[in-house]
Design a protein around this motif. Structure first.
Motif, mmCIF file in Angstrom:
data_model
loop_
_atom_site.group_PDB
_atom_site.id
_atom_site.type_symbol
_atom_site.label_atom_id
_atom_site.label_comp_id
_atom_site.label_asym_id
_atom_site.label_seq_id
_atom_site.Cartn_x
_atom_site.Cartn_y
_atom_site.Cartn_z
ATOM 1 N N LYS A 141 39.996 29.267 -0.909
ATOM 2 C CA LYS A 141 39.252 30.565 -1.485
ATOM 3 C C LYS A 141 38.542 31.486 -0.266
ATOM 4 C CE LYS A 141 37.683 29.153 -6.361
ATOM 5 N NZ LYS A 141 36.741 29.063 -7.077
ATOM 6 N N SER A 142 38.319 30.793 0.616
ATOM 7 C CA SER A 142 37.992 31.692 1.779
ATOM 8 C C SER A 142 38.993 32.403 2.366
ATOM 9 C CB SER A 142 37.166 30.693 2.765
ATOM 10 O OG SER A 142 36.054 30.037 2.300
ATOM 11 N N ILE A 143 40.281 31.733 2.696
ATOM 12 C CA ILE A 143 41.297 32.356 3.049
ATOM 13 C C ILE A 143 41.929 33.460 2.238
ATOM 14 C CG2 ILE A 143 43.859 32.145 3.609
ATOM 15 C CD1 ILE A 143 43.170 28.993 4.488
ATOM 16 N N LEU A 144 41.647 33.301 0.866
ATOM 17 C CA LEU A 144 42.319 34.570 -0.083
ATOM 18 C C LEU A 144 41.277 35.531 -0.003
ATOM 19 C CD1 LEU A 144 43.366 32.407 -3.137
ATOM 20 C CD2 LEU A 144 44.843 33.248 -1.486
ATOM 21 N N TRP A 145 39.876 35.304 -0.059
ATOM 22 C CA TRP A 145 39.079 36.281 -0.013
ATOM 23 C C TRP A 145 39.096 37.187 1.424
ATOM 24 C CZ3 TRP A 145 36.961 38.917 -3.411
ATOM 25 C CH2 TRP A 145 36.169 38.386 -4.711
ATOM 26 N N PHE A 146 39.239 36.398 2.540
ATOM 27 C CA PHE A 146 39.489 37.025 3.654
ATOM 28 C C PHE A 146 40.696 38.061 3.797
ATOM 29 C CE2 PHE A 146 41.994 37.000 7.824
ATOM 30 C CZ PHE A 146 40.991 37.602 8.414
ATOM 31 N N LEU A 147 41.810 37.550 3.430
ATOM 32 C CA LEU A 147 42.852 38.392 3.436
ATOM 33 C C LEU A 147 42.666 39.776 2.518
ATOM 34 C CD1 LEU A 147 45.844 35.613 3.128
ATOM 35 C CD2 LEU A 147 45.093 36.807 5.048
ATOM 36 N N PHE A 148 41.985 39.545 1.282
ATOM 37 C CA PHE A 148 41.812 40.539 0.324
ATOM 38 C C PHE A 148 40.871 41.772 1.051
ATOM 39 C CE2 PHE A 148 39.016 42.555 -2.800
ATOM 40 C CZ PHE A 148 40.077 43.386 -3.438
ATOM 41 N N LEU A 149 39.668 41.231 1.297
ATOM 42 C CA LEU A 149 38.471 41.727 2.204
ATOM 43 C C LEU A 149 39.188 42.721 3.271
ATOM 44 C CD1 LEU A 149 35.728 39.481 1.373
ATOM 45 C CD2 LEU A 149 36.046 41.936 0.200
ATOM 46 N N PHE A 150 39.712 41.958 4.298
ATOM 47 C CA PHE A 150 40.319 42.638 5.193
ATOM 48 C C PHE A 150 41.197 43.576 5.087
ATOM 49 C CE2 PHE A 150 43.016 42.988 9.356
ATOM 50 C CZ PHE A 150 41.917 42.949 10.073
ATOM 51 N N ALA A 151 41.964 43.320 4.136
ATOM 52 C CA ALA A 151 42.962 44.588 3.790
ATOM 53 C C ALA A 151 42.260 45.791 3.289
ATOM 54 C CB ALA A 151 43.909 44.124 2.729
ATOM 55 N N ALA A 152 41.377 45.329 2.329
ATOM 56 C CA ALA A 152 40.579 46.630 1.888
ATOM 57 C C ALA A 152 39.848 47.173 2.935
ATOM 58 C CB ALA A 152 39.315 45.982 0.840
ATOM 59 N N HIS A 153 39.341 46.630 3.814
ATOM 60 C CA HIS A 153 38.410 47.015 5.004
ATOM 61 C C HIS A 153 39.293 47.987 6.095
ATOM 62 C CE1 HIS A 153 36.271 47.142 8.952
ATOM 63 N NE2 HIS A 153 37.315 46.389 9.539
ATOM 64 N N ILE A 154 40.684 47.638 6.286
ATOM 65 C CA ILE A 154 41.449 48.566 6.966
ATOM 66 C C ILE A 154 41.723 49.617 6.111
ATOM 67 C CG2 ILE A 154 43.758 48.410 8.074
ATOM 68 C CD1 ILE A 154 41.846 46.860 9.605
ATOM 69 N N GLY A 155 42.100 49.496 4.866
ATOM 70 C CA GLY A 155 42.583 50.615 4.015
ATOM 71 C C GLY A 155 41.385 51.692 4.149
ATOM 72 N N LEU A 156 40.042 51.193 3.712
ATOM 73 C CA LEU A 156 39.168 52.021 3.680
ATOM 74 C C LEU A 156 38.686 52.788 5.226
ATOM 75 C CD1 LEU A 156 36.913 49.894 1.366
ATOM 76 C CD2 LEU A 156 37.679 52.105 0.808
ATOM 77 N N PHE A 157 38.824 52.005 6.231
ATOM 78 C CA PHE A 157 38.627 52.612 7.362
ATOM 79 C C PHE A 157 39.539 53.805 7.751
ATOM 80 C CE2 PHE A 157 40.724 52.468 11.794
ATOM 81 C CZ PHE A 157 39.667 53.069 12.349
ATOM 82 N N LEU A 158 41.011 53.633 7.342
ATOM 83 C CA LEU A 158 41.841 54.785 7.658
ATOM 84 C C LEU A 158 41.777 55.826 6.590
ATOM 85 C CD1 LEU A 158 45.190 52.333 7.663
ATOM 86 C CD2 LEU A 158 43.768 53.431 9.625
ATOM 87 N N LEU A 159 40.978 55.608 5.502
ATOM 88 C CA LEU A 159 40.733 56.739 4.503
ATOM 89 C C LEU A 159 39.432 57.549 5.159
ATOM 90 C CD1 LEU A 159 41.055 54.950 1.050
ATOM 91 C CD2 LEU A 159 42.510 56.889 1.973
#
Length: 330
Positions: free
Chosen positions: A197-215
């Protein structure tokens, strides 16, 4: 120290390295600034005590404010007698009185803190601890979360509408409550979550983090209360903080990084002066007078700044541990 604490120390060590690297202005500086300070606040929130007491607050003040004033005084005196006469500081007129005021005000940029702007963080994080402790006394859960959100919103509105730099970065501390509060709420879950679950949460949150940073197209700088689009900043900072803490839970322990995490106050206080020493060596040995570093050189430079801090860390921990936030047990 057990592994549980070491992986959190690694995240803190990673953050302090990013502080050093970010101050060398790499190309990815805007990305670093989008989450490295929120990550510090998030981790601090994970270790907020169950109850805030007068004794606990005094102890926290000793651990944060005494180191701040030790380093601020030392750096100010060095700046007063030496630093302001050389380098970039010698090319502008700066008031010794204003910079002395800056020791106590801990805000105001180069005009007031030319001796050590990075130290703004220490009084600010003490205020976050204090504010959060007061809000935690609210027993009604809904009212508690509404109050936290209201304080965060007030910090953002203060910057947008009034914009006066408050002592000890009070307005920044109000905004930082968001990261501190979530860190406090999620600590137990982050410790107990299983690896898959840590891996899945990491992947999801990191993708959201990058997307929001770019916005959020404006460069973030919490010290200067620059957040771009506040919603994107808050969400990106939160997603990035959680993702990176989970990352360091998943990877093997790297002791040098944990070492940086445990000695972050000394590194915070000394890394800019270490850069001054490196430039002086380059001037005397190689005759370099114009310092234009490549991206890889900026990264290597950051490593050498930290290496130069290690003897200071050793000295401080052995002889004046309070300057590193360590209180000797009686």
């Amino acid at each position: 120290m057990d592994k549980r604490l070491q992986w959190i120390d690694q995240a803190r060590g990673f953050s302090i390295f990013l502080v050093v690297w970010g101050h060398n202005f790499p190309t990815i500086e805007p990305y670093i600034y989008s989450f490295h300070v929120p990550l510090f606040f998030f981790i601090a929130g994970m270790f907020h005590p169950e109850q805030i007491t007068v004794r606990g607050t005094v102890k926290r003040a000793k651990m944060i404010l005494i180191p701040y004033f030790i380093w601020a005084t030392a750096l100010y005196l060095f700046w007063l007698f030496v630093g302001r006469h050389y380098g970039d500081s010698s090319e502008i007129t700066l008031s010794p009185i204003d910079n002395l005021i800056g020791v106590f005000y801990a805000q105001g940029g180069q005009q007031y803190m030319d001796w050590g702007i990075p130290l703004w963080f220490l009084p600010c994080i003490f205020l976050v601890y204090f504010f959060f402790g007061i809000l935690k006394k609210i027993k009604n859960t809904r009212l508690y979360y509404i109050s936290v959100a209201a304080v965060v919103l007030l910090g953002i509105l203060w910057t947008k509408i009034i914009g006066i730099k408050l002592p000890w970065s009070i307005d920044v501390a109000m905004v930082a409550l968001a990261f501190y509060c979530v860190g406090n709420v999620l600590k137990a879950k982050m410790i107990s979550v299983e690896k898959k679950k840590s891996i899945l949460w990491f992947l999801f949150l990191f993708a959201a983090h990058i997307g929001l940073f770019l916005l959020n197209t404006e460069k973030i700088d919490m010290y200067r209360s620059i957040y771009g689009i506040p919603t994107y900043f808050l969400l990106s900072g939160l997603c990035g903080s959680i993702a990176y803490v989970l990352f360091f839970k998943l990877v093997p322990i790297f002791k040098p990084l944990s070492y940086l995490g445990k000695n972050s106050i000394v590194i915070l206080a000394t890394h800019l002066r270490a850069l001054t020493v490196i430039k002086l060596i380059l001037l005397l040995v190689l005759g370099i007078t114009v310092f234009q570093f490549s991206e890889i050189e900026k990264f290597i430079l950051s490593i050498f700044q930290i290496l130069l801090a290690i003897p200071i860390i050793w000295f401080v921990n052995k002889y004046i541990p309070i300057a590193n936030g360590t209180i000797k047990k009686k």
